[in-house]
Scaffold this motif. Sequence first.
Motif, PDB file in Angstrom:
ATOM      1  N   SER A 192      16.211   2.986 104.466  1.00  0.00           N
ATOM      2  CA  SER A 192      15.415   1.867 103.958  1.00  0.00           C
ATOM      3  C   SER A 192      16.245   0.599 103.841  1.00  0.00           C
ATOM      4  O   SER A 192      15.759  -0.500 104.140  1.00  0.00           O
ATOM      5  CB  SER A 192      14.813   2.240 102.600  1.00  0.00           C
TER       6      SER A 192
ATOM      7  N   GLU B 280       5.262  -5.023  97.324  1.00  0.00           N
ATOM      8  CA  GLU B 280       4.150  -5.497  98.142  1.00  0.00           C
ATOM      9  C   GLU B 280       4.581  -6.222  99.394  1.00  0.00           C
ATOM     10  O   GLU B 280       3.931  -6.114 100.438  1.00  0.00           O
ATOM     11  CB  GLU B 280       3.264  -6.415  97.295  1.00  0.00           C
TER      12      GLU B 280
ATOM     13  N   ASP C 145       9.225  -2.856 114.271  1.00  0.00           N
ATOM     14  CA  ASP C 145       7.847  -2.386 114.500  1.00  0.00           C
ATOM     15  C   ASP C 145       6.854  -3.526 114.358  1.00  0.00           C
ATOM     16  O   ASP C 145       5.791  -3.399 113.729  1.00  0.00           O
ATOM     17  CB  ASP C 145       7.500  -1.255 113.518  1.00  0.00           C
TER      18      ASP C 145
ATOM     19  N   ALA D  69       8.720  -3.480 100.733  1.00  0.00           N
ATOM     20  CA  ALA D  69       8.690  -2.023 100.846  1.00  0.00           C
ATOM     21  C   ALA D  69       7.443  -1.516 101.576  1.00  0.00           C
ATOM     22  O   ALA D  69       7.538  -0.650 102.449  1.00  0.00           O
ATOM     23  CB  ALA D  69       8.791  -1.401  99.454  1.00  0.00           C
ATOM     24  N   ARG D  70       6.280  -2.042 101.215  1.00  0.00           N
ATOM     25  CA  ARG D  70       5.045  -1.540 101.821  1.00  0.00           C
ATOM     26  C   ARG D  70       4.936  -1.894 103.302  1.00  0.00           C
ATOM     27  O   ARG D  70       4.682  -1.000 104.128  1.00  0.00           O
ATOM     28  CB  ARG D  70       3.837  -2.062 101.039  1.00  0.00           C
ATOM     29  N   PRO D  71       5.130  -3.160 103.707  1.00  0.00           N
ATOM     30  CA  PRO D  71       5.020  -3.474 105.136  1.00  0.00           C
ATOM     31  C   PRO D  71       6.042  -2.754 106.004  1.00  0.00           C
ATOM     32  O   PRO D  71       5.763  -2.425 107.156  1.00  0.00           O
ATOM     33  CB  PRO D  71       5.229  -4.996 105.185  1.00  0.00           C
ATOM     34  N   LEU D  72       7.231  -2.511 105.438  1.00  0.00           N
ATOM     35  CA  LEU D  72       8.296  -1.877 106.218  1.00  0.00           C
ATOM     36  C   LEU D  72       8.343  -0.364 106.038  1.00  0.00           C
ATOM     37  O   LEU D  72       9.131   0.309 106.704  1.00  0.00           O
ATOM     38  CB  LEU D  72       9.652  -2.475 105.820  1.00  0.00           C
ATOM     39  N   GLY D  73       7.517   0.166 105.138  1.00  0.00           N
ATOM     40  CA  GLY D  73       7.518   1.602 104.911  1.00  0.00           C
ATOM     41  C   GLY D  73       8.805   2.104 104.292  1.00  0.00           C
ATOM     42  O   GLY D  73       9.323   3.167 104.668  1.00  0.00           O
ATOM     43  N   LEU D  74       9.341   1.364 103.324  1.00  0.00           N
ATOM     44  CA  LEU D  74      10.619   1.714 102.720  1.00  0.00           C
ATOM     45  C   LEU D  74      10.472   2.732 101.595  1.00  0.00           C
ATOM     46  O   LEU D  74       9.498   2.695 100.841  1.00  0.00           O
ATOM     47  CB  LEU D  74      11.290   0.458 102.141  1.00  0.00           C
ATOM     48  N   SER D  75      11.450   3.591 101.488  1.00  0.00           N
ATOM     49  CA  SER D  75      11.607   4.424 100.291  1.00  0.00           C
ATOM     50  C   SER D  75      12.599   3.713  99.391  1.00  0.00           C
ATOM     51  O   SER D  75      13.792   4.038  99.357  1.00  0.00           O
ATOM     52  CB  SER D  75      12.111   5.823 100.669  1.00  0.00           C
TER      53      SER D  75
ATOM     54  N   ARG E 188      16.841  -0.713 107.380  1.00  0.00           N
ATOM     55  CA  ARG E 188      15.581  -1.232 107.944  1.00  0.00           C
ATOM     56  C   ARG E 188      15.226  -2.575 107.304  1.00  0.00           C
ATOM     57  O   ARG E 188      14.777  -3.502 108.000  1.00  0.00           O
ATOM     58  CB  ARG E 188      14.481  -0.204 107.689  1.00  0.00           C
TER      59      ARG E 188
ATOM     60  N   ASP F 262      14.563  12.609 102.506  1.00  0.00           N
ATOM     61  CA  ASP F 262      13.863  11.736 101.560  1.00  0.00           C
ATOM     62  C   ASP F 262      14.601  11.551 100.244  1.00  0.00           C
ATOM     63  O   ASP F 262      14.050  11.003  99.289  1.00  0.00           O
ATOM     64  CB  ASP F 262      12.448  12.258 101.300  1.00  0.00           C
TER      65      ASP F 262
END
Length: 408
Positions: free
Chosen positions: A287, A184, A300, A187-193, A290, A61
Motif C-alpha cells: 500500500s 476517501e 490502474d 485509500a479507497r481509489p487506490l485500494g490500499l490496506s 502503491r 494482508d
Amino acid sequence: MSDIKGLVEQGWERVADTFRANFKEGRDLGAGCCVYVDGRPVVDLWGGLADREGNRPWERDTVVAVASTTKGATAMCAHLLVQRGELDLDAPVVRYWPEFGAAGKEEIPVRWLLSHQAGLPVVDAQLTFEEVCAWDPVIRALEAQKPLWTPGTEHLYHAMTYGNLVGEVVKRITGKSLGTVFAEELARPLGLSAWIGLPEEIEPRVARVEQAPFPYDSPEELVTDFAALMGLDPTVAGPLVQTLWGPNSILIRAGTMNGVLNEETIKRRAFRAAEFPGGNMFADAHSIARMYAATVSDVDGFRLLQPGTVAAMTELQTDRTRMHGVPLELAPATKNLFNMSLGFWRATPPVMPILGPASFGHPGSGGSLGAADPESRVGFGYVSNLSVATLIDPRAIELTAAVRKCLD
C-alpha cells in the motif's frame, strides 16, 4: 527463517536477495517490501513472523504500525487540496483556521506547518492520554500556544504536532478529519490496506512490534557512530547528539507528547483507533509503494498528484533556516541532517535513502519507509515489526540501493 513469498520480476532479483539477507542476518522478524515502476509492481514480497509469541506468520494482508511514515500520507492529502485550488500554501493559516492566530501566530503561512518551521514542535499544556487521543484538546492547546521561536527563522522536527497542525487545516477546508480524507481520497481509489485511525475489525491483521536490543553499549559508542555517519569530528558530534536527542531534549518531548505516548500507551486500542496523522498509520508495504507510485505515475488509471504539484511540494525548505536549539558553531554540522520539503524528506544520504536525485519520501521510527522518484517513476515501500533504534536504519538503505542498481 520463514519462507519469503510474493512477486519478483526478472531483473529485480537483487532487491529480493537483499530482503532475504535481512532475515538471514537476524535484522528482520517480519517484514514486507514492494517496488512499483510505471504504475505496476515489479517486487512485492513479505515473510517472517507477524507475532513471535503466537508463531503467527506474516501474511499478504498483514499490516503494521509505520510511525512517521504516516506523515507522507498526511502531506499527500494536503497537496491534493493544493492541486484542486482549495488550499494556498502561502496563505496565512488563519485564513482557514482563525483561532490559530493567537499568541503571535497570525502571519504563519501554511507552508511553515508542512516544513516544520512554525515553532510548535511540542504541546506546552500537559494533557492526559485521553485528551491527546481526543484531538480537540490538542488543537485548543496549539491555538493558545506561543511559538518556541520566531516562525520561519528556524526549524525542528514536529514529530507529533505536525499531524495535528496539518490535519486541522485539512479539516477546516473539507469538514472531515484527516483520517477520513485519507480513506476517501487515497485509500479507497487506490485500494490500499492503510488506515489513519485503525478500524477494530482490522486488529487481527496487525503485526506485533518488537523492540530490537539497543545497539550501543555506551553513549560514547552512539556518538562515534553518529560522527562516522555524518562525517563529523567526535568533539562536534557529542554536543550535537546531546542537544538533539538527550533525555530532556525538545525532540524527545515532541515524539512522546510530553511523555504521554510511550511503549505502553501506544499499544492500547484507544491509540490505534484515534487519528494521529503525524504517526499512527497502519499499512503494508504494498500500500505504501502503491500510494507513492500514484504521485509519479498512473496506477490502474488513477493518478493522485500531477507533476507540477510534485515538483512544488518537493522543493527543499529547511535549507533556508537553521535547526532550533543547535549552537551557532554547530549549525554547519546539521546541514544534511534534516532536508525537509513540504511534508517530505528529500533524498540526502546517509539520513534519507535515495532512489534518485529528485526522490522524496518519509521514514518512520523503527525502520519503515515510503518513497518515490519522479525520474524513474518508482514507488517504494518497506515495513517491519522489528523496531531498531539505530541512527540510520541499514535495512531500508540497502533495499533502496538495490532498487537503484536494478534500475541501472
